[in-house]
Design an enzyme around this catalytic site. Sequence first.
Site: not given
Lengths: 349, 1153
Positions: B423-424, B591, B729, B837, B863, B867
Amino acid sequence: MEMEGGSSSGSAGGTQTHHRFSPMRSRAFYRFTQQNLPACKPVLTPGWVIMTFLIMGIVFVPVGLVCLHASESVVEIVDRYDVECIPEAYRSNKVAYIKDSSISKNCNRTIKVQKHMKAPIYIYYELDNYYQNHRRFVKSRNDKQLLYGLKYKDTSSCKPEESSNGLPIVPCGLIAWSLFNDSYAFVRDRGEMNVNRKNIAWKSDREHKFGKHVYPFNFQNGTLIGGGKLDPSIPLSDQEDLIVWMRTAALPTFRKLYGIIEEDIDADEIITVHLVNNYNTYSFGGKKKIVLTTSNWLGGKNGFLGMAYIAIGTSFVLISVLFALIHVKYPRPRGDPTYLSWNRKSNAS
Amino acid sequence: MPGKRRRALHLCEMGSFPCARPPPAGDGGGGAGYSRVVYCNDPGCPEATQLDYPGNAISTTRYTVANFIPKSLFEQFRRVANVFFLIVGIVSFSPLAPYRAVSVLLPLIVVVGATMIKEAFEDWRRKKQDIEVNNRKVQVYDGTRAFYQTEWKKLRVGDIVKVEKDEFFPADLLFLSSSFDDGICYVETMNLDGETNLKRKQCLEVTTTLHNECSFHKFKALIRCEDPNEKLYSFIGTMQYQGAQYPLAPQQILLRDSKLRNTQHIYGVVIFTGHDTKVMQNAMDPPSKRSNIERRMDKIVYVLFSGLVLIASTGSIFFGIKTKGEISDRNYRWYIRPDKSSIYFDPSRVALAAFFHFLTSLMLYGCLIPISLYISIEIVKVLQSTFINQDREMYCEETDKPACARTSNLNEELGQVNTILSDKTGTLTCNSMEFVKCSIGGVGYGSGLSEAEEAVRRGSQYESSELKDPPISSEGYNCAAVTRKSVKGFNFKDDRLMNRQWIKEPQSDVIQKFFRILAICHTAIPLVNNSSGDISYEAESPDEAAFVTAARELGFQFYERTQTSISLHEFDPNIGRKVDRTYKLLNILEFSSTRKRMSVIVKTEEDQLLLFCKGADSVIFERLAKNGQEFEAKTKCHINYYSEAGLRTLAIAYRKLSVEEYKKWHEEFLLAKSSVNADRDAIVDETAEKIERDLILVGATAVEDRLQKGVPECINKLAQAGIKIWILTGDKLETAINIGYACQVLRKCMKQIVITLDTPDIDALKKGENNAIEKALHESVAKQIRDAHSQVSVLKGSSGLFALIIDGNSLAFALSRSLENLFLDLAVDCAFVICCRTSPKQKALVTRLVKRSTRKTTLAIGDGANDVGMLQEADIGVGISGVEGMQAVMSSDFAIAQFRFLERLLLVHGHWCYRRIAAMICYFFYKNITFGFILFWFEAHAFFSGQPAYNDWYISFYNVAFTSLPVIALGVFDKDVPSRICLKFPSLHQDGVHNIFFSWPRILGWMLNGVCSSVIIYYFTTSAILQQPFNKDGHGAGTDILGAAMYTCVVWTVNCQLALCLGYFTWIHHVFIWGSIFFWYIFLIIYGSFPPTISTTAYRVFLEACAPSPLYWLSTLFVVISALLPYFLYSTFQRTFFPKYYNIIQSVRLENH
């Protein structure tokens, strides 16, 4: 090419920080948890290998020589008598001969002693193709009965020789039942030699495995007589031939101690063995031999160990020489990680 | 102190509708999944008791006292090896047994017993915890007028409870009222999701008045709601109270195991008890993963089983033949009485006898199956995990978090990782956002370079440098302690705006609006430090905290939030000083990852209705009003520039609302909110959509997410180790590429292959019909992949490195059945792959595809909650216990504090553990084969009658006493090279990827070695000590002495063999190895001194016969050396003339010392 420094995580040594982390723990424990205990890390470099082989060779060859010498110094006489002791007439049907109790089984063998034999001289009988290690045979005994006699009743492990005529047998079981019963007497020019049949069993067997107050009972009373009989007036702990017989042999060819001659025999002396050929090995084609041997610190005559030591020792020396030669001829530049990268390496499976 | 953990996703709903009016009745609940009925304050009424909801006592134990024995035994005997030994043990009570039953059962009892004790201990700890929890005290309303204390376990559904400050909620409660008049309370949900920030809960307005004991006397209500489920963030239900129906939302639900904070006390009604509570519903065992090695080990056990059956049946066939011959004339073995034979040896029924013999042999050679292998491996892995947890160099001081191996199954798998899917955000980066740039009214503000820009600028420097040569980099900042700035989360430098200079800007009104929106449009909570008066913010996501902080720094200080209002200290340029302004908060439209935006509707002091909105640029630009597009072109341009610089961008917009429009919409919205069914969320979103339109664009923000310390170096090392790295990501294509540069995944020298659907001609396509679009897009992706593929295959081998960059839309097509193989081929040829994306689900899909198709080990690292799927799908999931919540860690197999620790975890611990476990298993098979085959050679010389060569107890002690500890030492402590070397030569990792330590040739080689050793030991020992007098006294050697002598050789050989293959000797190894050998002698002495009826053939065998005999010692030395010789010769020749990579490294190390 050398790479410097490792990464940030690799170089941030634990030593500066550990005391902060666990002030109570000892340094040794810390090193333990960090897998950093002091250690020696053997790496087999060619030098090491050559040296190891050489040293082992140098040690092994003399050991082998000593063993071989010890073995060679033992005098051993082996005489096979199972065929010779059957009269010509019965040679075609040995089993009938041995089973016929009316025929005398006496037989005389003469042995020529090549070398001086120093007392004590051990007498063995050697049987061949005789499976004392057959599981059925091995299990057919009862240690408690041997120790406690008739007081101990559960003798089911002795099957099929646990009782006869409705009475228990002491000692029960196939092993005792098949007791070896050839007997030997040795005569030299001067007269009959004294054969000591005491102390032929291991001391622990005599004292702890066979009862001092256990007497043979109802032994060899069945319809089918197996091997030798026992004197019912002598306790089992003194029946040493039985004790020796009951310590089962490991392989189908085995020797068992018969007795000890406690006088020297000179070279070129001729010994006559008066033997009674009672024991039936003919029904399964087993050989019988009589063995006279002296002994020394290494036991009896067996060249195997000495030869093997010498052979292995020599091959160690040869290997080390070979190794050294190859190493000199094709020195491999080591210590250079670029010499082989994974990609260039012949791919392992 | 632990860092603050927050999550970016799962923004919790806060203060969603502060309405006073009772909403119109919804559809009233009912139906499948919504059948729960709660009679508040009347748990004893007949209707309630009829429902029979479970009590509040919980039990997390796996066993009870009653079922422990059967259940844990059942668990134990699911292992095929244990079942085998159980059957053997049972059969060994029959006369078939070659040795005594107890000596067969003892090792089984030891092994099963040890495992069961471990289980029982673990369960006991759980039980103690349960008892403690069940007996916690809580105050319950007695139905008349008072509260009394009782234990948690006695709570019933419908009870009214009072929870004091800092207490845990005993069950899932409906929040009725609190000590605050406006009916709010704060809770901490650390136990649920690891978040330490406070969440605000809000009760229904009608129940806020239930303040004291008396008021509950008449309180009666009926709640209908959803059935127990595991969704922590949703709740659907209604409450019937005083004749009206009120919708219930997660806002009113207080979950068990969360804690009441900053509130004196609250009253609540118990809705879900015990195992019905959401937290208990969530408690599920993670999917269990098994390592490659373990799977292969099972196969080997099967191989051994077939070997066992093979030699047993060989033996039986020979036994049959021999036994049949027994009754023939020339071969009549009278001494075993074939005429009176038992069924097991009956020459007249040979087939049956052979069959029974087969069973006997299975028992005899049972020692080929390593009974203690499983438990030894379990012990070793637990210890290995302890070492991982203890490793100081994977300990993050800033966050006080050590590495944590959450499962111990996968240690060795770490050494075999071939692909890392990362993951980024929060993984490569710190996820502590810094506000660095903004674009307001088409003007860009903020100077200073982002990391990505710096990296790009330095790009040429990397290009020239060697792959293996990591640049000495000073970049990378500690994630938790950003000390170089006075204000955390704020790295904005621009004199035009700072220190109130913004009022001099031409568009100061737009700037004012911009920062006002930042200060109002959020869900953060201000925390006022009483002594200093400083305000800090608790926000749902770090982005939001950065915005509020930025607004504060520029003069719009948000200082108070109530249920219905937000208050700011605002600089008023007209007056020229700070004023306090309060905005009435009407609605918050939350959100979510599907909406990608959030809005608030406020009423200003001037009674103006405003909607403030911030969200992803694409979402906002779609919803702009005609007159709101004034800055669109310039802002777009800025946003592109920012994302190229690796920054995260959000667009900021607002809208003025008329009262009529708002009223109309608001009613609709309330209706949507109070509907009770599964797609309520969708309806609410749809309604929100109706007001979030015709926006006026104000500007855009750019926040930077700093790279974690050491990330580029770590990635570099991992790349050198030959590990493929994929970055998955959610960022935009440009951002992803830039992050790629920043962490040196991408280099200028690489050829980039970009597959995207964001091209103009594709945009043009989108006008058409749905199906046609799908098809066209699919075609387009297929074409791009094919082109790229041909390009790669042409250049493959020549110019080297490719990097594949693919966006989420294309990925959806690339993962379709028809394209996935082609796509994967392409991806495998590329050194790096970046998927941007991507949705959480796509991450998991990609992971599954890579895992399934390459058949190599994959490691996913992440994290966040997004994920989780990826972590569970991959062979190994590594969670970063960093800034975001604990969900990733909870579903991971390993947790580390920072990405850079991955290097050590894989290259050092992975390498070691892999080597250790592989060596250990190979060795295990070796030692058992050595032992078992000797029995076979002996049996072959004992008429194939199934007679063991050794005493019973020697056999049973072999695996548990004389060889168990050294092998554990091998598995726990051995290392071929020290950690420093592992890190210096990352290519060592390829040993594991290619599985050279556990390849079939190697395993079979070890087995062959075992057979060789057995042959040498058996034949050499028998040749050396049999026939001739064994000692000076003329005694011969029988089964007993041969057994003891051979066993001595076996114990020496297998232990010395272990010593030979060790690369690392500490005192522990010495104690274990030499101790085991020594223990054999001790055992022999002790066992030999038992009465002969117990010790049988071992009676005094050592002291009386073996020890005084030089022959015994000399033959031991000789046999052991010659049994070790084949392996020693092989390994020295191989090392010297055909060295493997690690051999070379070892000798390098030697020379460098």
